[in-house]
Design a protein around this motif. Structure first.
Motif, PDB file in Angstrom:
ATOM      1  N   GLY A  63       0.862   4.385  -0.487  1.00 37.13           N
ATOM      2  CA  GLY A  63       1.779   5.145   0.348  1.00 37.13           C
ATOM      3  C   GLY A  63       2.622   6.391  -0.047  1.00 37.13           C
ATOM      4  O   GLY A  63       2.034   6.991  -1.202  1.00 37.13           O
ATOM      5  N   ARG A  64       3.465   6.809   0.409  1.00 38.34           N
ATOM      6  CA  ARG A  64       4.161   8.139   0.525  1.00 38.34           C
ATOM      7  C   ARG A  64       4.930   8.110  -0.639  1.00 38.34           C
ATOM      8  O   ARG A  64       5.638   7.221  -0.812  1.00 38.34           O
ATOM      9  CB  ARG A  64       4.748   8.564   1.728  1.00 38.34           C
ATOM     10  N   ALA A  84      -8.808   1.273   0.844  1.00 37.34           N
ATOM     11  CA  ALA A  84      -8.995   2.766   0.790  1.00 37.34           C
ATOM     12  C   ALA A  84      -9.412   3.172   2.254  1.00 37.34           C
ATOM     13  O   ALA A  84      -8.918   4.368   2.477  1.00 37.34           O
ATOM     14  CB  ALA A  84     -10.273   3.090   0.095  1.00 37.34           C
ATOM     15  N   ASP A  85      -9.843   2.561   3.201  1.00 38.36           N
ATOM     16  CA  ASP A  85     -10.286   2.673   4.472  1.00 38.36           C
ATOM     17  C   ASP A  85      -8.807   2.932   5.151  1.00 38.36           C
ATOM     18  O   ASP A  85      -8.495   3.895   5.894  1.00 38.36           O
ATOM     19  CB  ASP A  85     -10.846   1.694   5.132  1.00 38.36           C
ATOM     20  N   ILE A  86      -7.881   2.030   4.979  1.00 35.45           N
ATOM     21  CA  ILE A  86      -6.499   2.190   5.592  1.00 35.45           C
ATOM     22  C   ILE A  86      -5.721   3.366   4.937  1.00 35.45           C
ATOM     23  O   ILE A  86      -4.923   3.959   5.715  1.00 35.45           O
ATOM     24  CB  ILE A  86      -5.609   0.890   5.071  1.00 35.45           C
ATOM     25  N   ALA A  87      -5.770   3.533   3.733  1.00 32.55           N
ATOM     26  CA  ALA A  87      -5.313   4.838   2.954  1.00 32.55           C
ATOM     27  C   ALA A  87      -5.781   5.904   3.838  1.00 32.55           C
ATOM     28  O   ALA A  87      -4.898   6.929   3.825  1.00 32.55           O
ATOM     29  CB  ALA A  87      -5.527   4.785   1.581  1.00 32.55           C
ATOM     30  N   VAL A  88      -7.113   6.145   4.036  1.00 31.03           N
ATOM     31  CA  VAL A  88      -7.563   7.501   4.462  1.00 31.03           C
ATOM     32  C   VAL A  88      -6.792   7.717   5.865  1.00 31.03           C
ATOM     33  O   VAL A  88      -6.767   8.531   6.458  1.00 31.03           O
ATOM     34  CB  VAL A  88      -9.033   7.463   4.410  1.00 31.03           C
ATOM     35  N   LYS A 141      -7.116  -3.993  13.617  1.00 27.37           N
ATOM     36  CA  LYS A 141      -6.699  -4.384  12.343  1.00 27.37           C
ATOM     37  C   LYS A 141      -6.358  -3.621  11.333  1.00 27.37           C
ATOM     38  O   LYS A 141      -5.000  -3.158  10.837  1.00 27.37           O
ATOM     39  CB  LYS A 141      -7.621  -5.456  11.597  1.00 27.37           C
ATOM     40  N   LYS A 142      -7.221  -2.513  11.261  1.00 28.23           N
ATOM     41  CA  LYS A 142      -6.881  -1.400  10.508  1.00 28.23           C
ATOM     42  C   LYS A 142      -5.474  -0.610  10.802  1.00 28.23           C
ATOM     43  O   LYS A 142      -4.791  -0.237  10.045  1.00 28.23           O
ATOM     44  CB  LYS A 142      -7.884  -0.322  10.302  1.00 28.23           C
ATOM     45  N   TYR A 143      -5.422  -0.273  11.923  1.00 28.27           N
ATOM     46  CA  TYR A 143      -4.395   0.653  12.464  1.00 28.27           C
ATOM     47  C   TYR A 143      -3.042  -0.223  12.736  1.00 28.27           C
ATOM     48  O   TYR A 143      -2.036   0.190  12.417  1.00 28.27           O
ATOM     49  CB  TYR A 143      -4.690   1.188  13.930  1.00 28.27           C
ATOM     50  N   LEU A 144      -3.105  -1.524  12.815  1.00 26.83           N
ATOM     51  CA  LEU A 144      -2.024  -2.439  12.837  1.00 26.83           C
ATOM     52  C   LEU A 144      -1.409  -2.591  11.397  1.00 26.83           C
ATOM     53  O   LEU A 144      -0.133  -2.752  11.194  1.00 26.83           O
ATOM     54  CB  LEU A 144      -2.236  -3.774  13.397  1.00 26.83           C
ATOM     55  N   ALA A 145      -2.346  -2.211  10.331  1.00 22.61           N
ATOM     56  CA  ALA A 145      -1.912  -2.283   9.086  1.00 22.61           C
ATOM     57  C   ALA A 145      -1.035  -1.471   8.650  1.00 22.61           C
ATOM     58  O   ALA A 145      -0.294  -1.189   7.448  1.00 22.61           O
ATOM     59  CB  ALA A 145      -3.042  -2.367   8.097  1.00 22.61           C
TER      60      ALA A 145
END
Length: 223
Positions: A63-64, A84-88, A141-145
């Motif tokens: 995160g930031r 990594a996908d969520i991070a990007v 799922k990815k965006y809700l994370a």
């Protein structure tokens, strides 16, 4: 698929990669390449990034973070491909200047075989794609994370797909516990948009139109 740089939010920033953990470095750079996000790898850790670059560093959490008074982004050493996908996705928003993730709207157009998807964050279009059922659920799922304050899915409905739209809404609500509404596609004015990557595909454009229309609410959030 249209992703990074779709909306006219301004000039995107570049990613400056200073993470030295081999695993997180490999996963991050692969994701940046795949999503066409501009990045730079300094020759050594002492080399300075450009003033407006988003610095990526090793850290304990995903995160930031603030480094010398500037926003940066940290990657943990135990990162995997999914993380990594969520991070990007988070990095993509930050370099577009979207730092506060207040509102997420996902518009879904039901096609004959696939789904058109449009993703709006803070009411700005940041991503579109055409995908199958599995890809649809993975994207949601990815965006809700990313932990938005307000989350809403809008599903396009026509007389011919009403049952499918209702079944999809019920399944998405059961799985994600999110607000869901239906948009009557027969009563929506068509808006045709063009992105930096060219014109949207028909189903992507339909999903965008769905995402900006007022829905008939079916499910309230239970989170």
């Amino acid at each position: 698929m249209h992703g990074y740089g779709d909306s006219s939010i301004g000039v995107p920033r570049r990613v400056c990669v200073k993470t030295v953990n081999p695993r997180s470095f490999y996963l991050l750079v692969n994701q940046l390449k795949e999503k066409n996000i501009p990045y730079y790898i300094p020759r050594d850790l002492n080399e300075k990034c450009r003033p407006h670059d988003l610095l990526i560093v090793d850290g304990d959490q995903l995160g930031r973070v603030n480094i010398d008074g500037k926003m940066a982004f940290s990657l943990p050493s135990n990162i995997d491909a999914s993380l990594a996908d969520i991070a990007v996705e988070q990095i993509k928003l930050l370099i577009l200047g979207i730092e506060k993730q207040d509102s997420l709207i996902i518009g879904i157009d039901i096609g004959k075989k696939n789904y058109g998807i449009a993703v709006l964050i803070n009411y700005l279009l940041v991503h579109t794609e055409i995908t199958n059922r599995e890809g649809l659920f993975l994207l949601i799922k990815k965006y809700l994370a990313l932990n938005f304050k307000e989350k809403l899915i809008k599903i396009g409905m026509t007389p011919s797909n009403m049952n499918e739209a209702l079944n999809l809404a019920e399944e998405l609500n059961r799985k994600f516990k999110i607000k869901i509404g239906l948009v009557d596609e027969e009563k929506t004015n068509r808006i045709y948009i063009e992105t930096k990557n060219g014109k949207l595909e028909k189903d992507e454009n339909a999903a965008y139109n769905i995402s900006v229309k007022d829905p008939i609410m079916l499910y309230s959030a239970t989170y």
